[in-house]
Write a protein that holds these residues in place. Sequence first.
Motif, PDB file in Angstrom:
ATOM      1  N   SER A 290       0.830  -1.207   0.000  1.00 35.77           N
ATOM      2  CA  SER A 290       0.000   0.000   0.000  1.00 35.77           C
ATOM      3  C   SER A 290       0.862   1.255   0.000  1.00 35.77           C
ATOM      4  CB  SER A 290      -0.929  -0.002   1.219  1.00 35.77           C
ATOM      5  OG  SER A 290      -1.780  -1.128   1.199  1.00 35.77           O
ATOM      6  N   GLN A 291       1.909   1.252   0.810  1.00 41.39           N
ATOM      7  CA  GLN A 291       2.813   2.396   0.836  1.00 41.39           C
ATOM      8  C   GLN A 291       3.555   2.529  -0.483  1.00 41.39           C
ATOM      9  OE1 GLN A 291       2.679   4.350   3.403  1.00 41.39           O
ATOM     10  NE2 GLN A 291       4.258   5.824   2.809  1.00 41.39           N
ATOM     11  N   ALA A 292       3.877   1.402  -1.091  1.00 36.42           N
ATOM     12  CA  ALA A 292       4.553   1.444  -2.387  1.00 36.42           C
ATOM     13  C   ALA A 292       3.653   2.055  -3.448  1.00 36.42           C
ATOM     14  CB  ALA A 292       4.983   0.032  -2.787  1.00 36.42           C
ATOM     15  N   ILE A 293       2.371   1.671  -3.458  1.00 34.21           N
ATOM     16  CA  ILE A 293       1.426   2.264  -4.424  1.00 34.21           C
ATOM     17  C   ILE A 293       1.300   3.768  -4.181  1.00 34.21           C
ATOM     18  CG2 ILE A 293      -0.998   2.322  -5.092  1.00 34.21           C
ATOM     19  CD1 ILE A 293      -1.114  -0.663  -4.687  1.00 34.21           C
ATOM     20  N   LYS A 294       1.305   4.178  -2.944  1.00 42.31           N
ATOM     21  CA  LYS A 294       1.232   5.607  -2.629  1.00 42.31           C
ATOM     22  C   LYS A 294       2.421   6.340  -3.218  1.00 42.31           C
ATOM     23  CE  LYS A 294       1.132   8.780   1.296  1.00 42.31           C
ATOM     24  NZ  LYS A 294       1.134   8.880   2.786  1.00 42.31           N
ATOM     25  N   MET A 295       3.616   5.803  -3.052  1.00 43.64           N
ATOM     26  CA  MET A 295       4.806   6.445  -3.604  1.00 43.64           C
ATOM     27  C   MET A 295       4.770   6.472  -5.124  1.00 43.64           C
ATOM     28  SD  MET A 295       6.704   7.687  -1.326  1.00 43.64           S
ATOM     29  CE  MET A 295       6.610   7.722   0.455  1.00 43.64           C
ATOM     30  N   TYR A 296       4.333   5.358  -5.734  1.00 44.79           N
ATOM     31  CA  TYR A 296       4.251   5.324  -7.195  1.00 44.79           C
ATOM     32  C   TYR A 296       3.267   6.382  -7.709  1.00 44.79           C
ATOM     33  CZ  TYR A 296       6.923   0.971  -7.454  1.00 44.79           C
ATOM     34  OH  TYR A 296       7.908   0.021  -7.386  1.00 44.79           O
TER      35      TYR A 296
END
Length: 823
Positions: free
Chosen positions: A238-244
């Motif tokens: 979820s945090q990775a999608i936010k950064m992307y």
Amino acid sequence: MIATQIDDDIYDGYNDYPTVYSIKDLEQDEYFHETLNTSYGRRSLFTPKVPGTAMRLGTSSGFHRSGTGISVRPTTSGIRPMTAVRGAGYTSSSRQTFDPLNMSNTIKGAAPPLETGKEDTPEEKIKIAERKIMELIESSVEAAYENNTRVALERAREASSRERALIRLQEQAGLSDNHNVDLTFAVIFNLAIQYTNNNMFTEAIATYQAITRNRMFSNSARLKVNMGNIYVKMGQLSQAIKMYRMAFDQAPTAQKDLRIKIMHNIGMLFVQMGRLEEAANSFEWVMKERAEFKAGLHAVLCHFALSHRDKMKRAFLELLEVQLNIDQEDRYNISTDDVASNILNEILKNDDLSKLEKELKLEAERTILCAAKLIAPVIEDTLTAGFAWCVDAIKSSAYGPLAADLEISKAMVFLHNRETQLAIDTLKMFENRESKANSAAATMLSFVYFLQGDYEQAERCGEIARNTDSYNAAAYVNLSACAIRKGELHIARELLLCALDTDASHVQALYNLGLVYKKEGMYEEALECFWKIRNMVRHDPQTLYQIGHLYQLMSDADQAAEWFNQLLGIIPSDPGVLQKLGEMYDAAGDKQQAYQFYSDSYRFFPANFEVIDWLGSYFVSMQVAEKALVYFKKAVELAPDEPRWRLLVAACLRRTGQFHKALLEYQDIHEKFPENVECLKFLIRLCSDLGLKEAQVYAAELKRVEKAKELKDRQESARPGSRRSNSGASSRTGSGMSILSDHRSSPVLGRRDIQGLSSAGITRPNRISTTENYPEAISDTNDQPSTPYVDPIGPLPTRPMTSAGKRDDDFGDEELGDDLLPE
């Protein structure tokens, strides 16, 4: 009048310029006299002469004029300097050193060294510090390239500490405005990368945040992609999608490739999280921006997982619209009469660009076929209709040649679903086509017919495949299999060699060639073939077994044992290999080691009658009939219709002193097999030992059975062309042969591999027969053939007779007296 002056001065004459014309010429020149009569001609006349190699224009101080205004002086011989020096004050009499700057008064000696820059100035210190920091960054990058991540991190940390010291130095010197921002970015960015390489994700995230929060760094938003990658490694999707998404929003529209890659990453993360709808939307956005095969295939997979038929079709059609823009066939298939052009064209066909184009084309074809095979069974109500829709869609696209491959894939699906006739009908559609697809279809038909046992059709299809495509190695392999089936090993060998000429790395051809050499007794050549396979396929169990078996056939027991042990390292539970090692140690006389391998083989596969026979015989020879009784009872459970194992159980009961149980067992055997001679003999002896009256009854029954047997044998021998049958379980021939065939001894190895097990020539001295080496007077009598064991997997091949002979034991060594035999 000519004025002549000769002086010792070497520069004399450079101030006098004789005329070009001689005096006589001037006196005869009309234009000259007219000029003299004019007012301009009354002025002093200066007639320069074109300077030569020994004269130049002079100065006014040395010019002598005669009354007529002309001074002519003959030139002196010799090369003179090119400058007039009298006017400058230089004559030959002056021998002073040329010193225009008056430096002769200075002290003579070596020139003083150049004054170096002062290193104690703040500017110089800052430059030196920046240079050392850049050297550390470069050294860190080199260490990371060499996979020395620890050293790379240490140097990156040292560069960071030096950079902070540099900032303090600039603040103290009041030069903060001249700080190199790019150097600071390089130091921090390299440190973040090295933290990531060392799996120090928390420190890497903190370092990247220090960059992205500083507005001095331009384009720092792109680093959020790196932060997203780190969160993926940490499992925080979820945090990775936010950064992307933050990186995607901050990326400018002009950077189209970056935005597409970020969106593709977002779609892959949605797939991992199970949010297939959002993943499909991400991949569809990528396809709209720029169509590519990877995103198209992922979109098809998402719709397949969601069971959306219409969307699967639409995504597949979008996948077919992706253009490669590669005209490889038109570019390289150029034939001219020029030999040099043809050679150059052949070179270009194998250059890096051509290889890249081939890889892209193969990837595109593989992607389209994978998607078609995936959705064809589900997009329509029937499998045939689904494949028909996919074939029509491919034919109407730029990838039309792939339709034939898809139809062959449909035949493979039919074979997988056990619909053999549908597969054959599908493959027969290629019979009238002149293409490689026809050759592939004929090869598959040959394979199917061979498995069905129709070897004539298999050979015919193999010939069609070979004639259609002479470079089809699989066609030669199928033809060689048909030749091996007919026993034509030399023809099979030639066909396999042709297949290897076409494709030297064809594993099936090498394996079959090794088997042919093995059957022909050419063990060295066979070993070479299997060694080649091992170099290509390192841990193939079949290959390791064949190498070990070949060494065994070559009487190299040590090498054979080594290879069998390597095979056990890959498949430690293979009962056939364990049995093989047990046979080898048994032949070498190491009974204890042989027992260990036979015991392991029985533990993994307790239905192997050969192993049961050996283990029972081993314990009988060790005078431990109680343990042998366990194995023989197991054999009775597996083969209740085979009297041999029941006789061995009764014999073990007698050996352990359980005579009444042995008598009951013999009586039970006699009820089920009344024609069994051995059982009657044992009943007579046991009843006589126990003093029972039934001994005479069984003796009369034995005499009747023997007479009936003798009469039957005479009748059979009296028939013309008849041969006297000999029972495999009779006491004359012994019954040491195992009941189970070779292919039951090893579930892992194939049928053709296990065929070699029976030809190993290993003797089994521990085997015992059901006669238990009883007296010759009884063992010489033939009995009625026993009922054979019916294997549920089908008829089994005949095994060689491996009777162990007589044993020197006391297992029933008493003879019947003549008074006990019937009159």
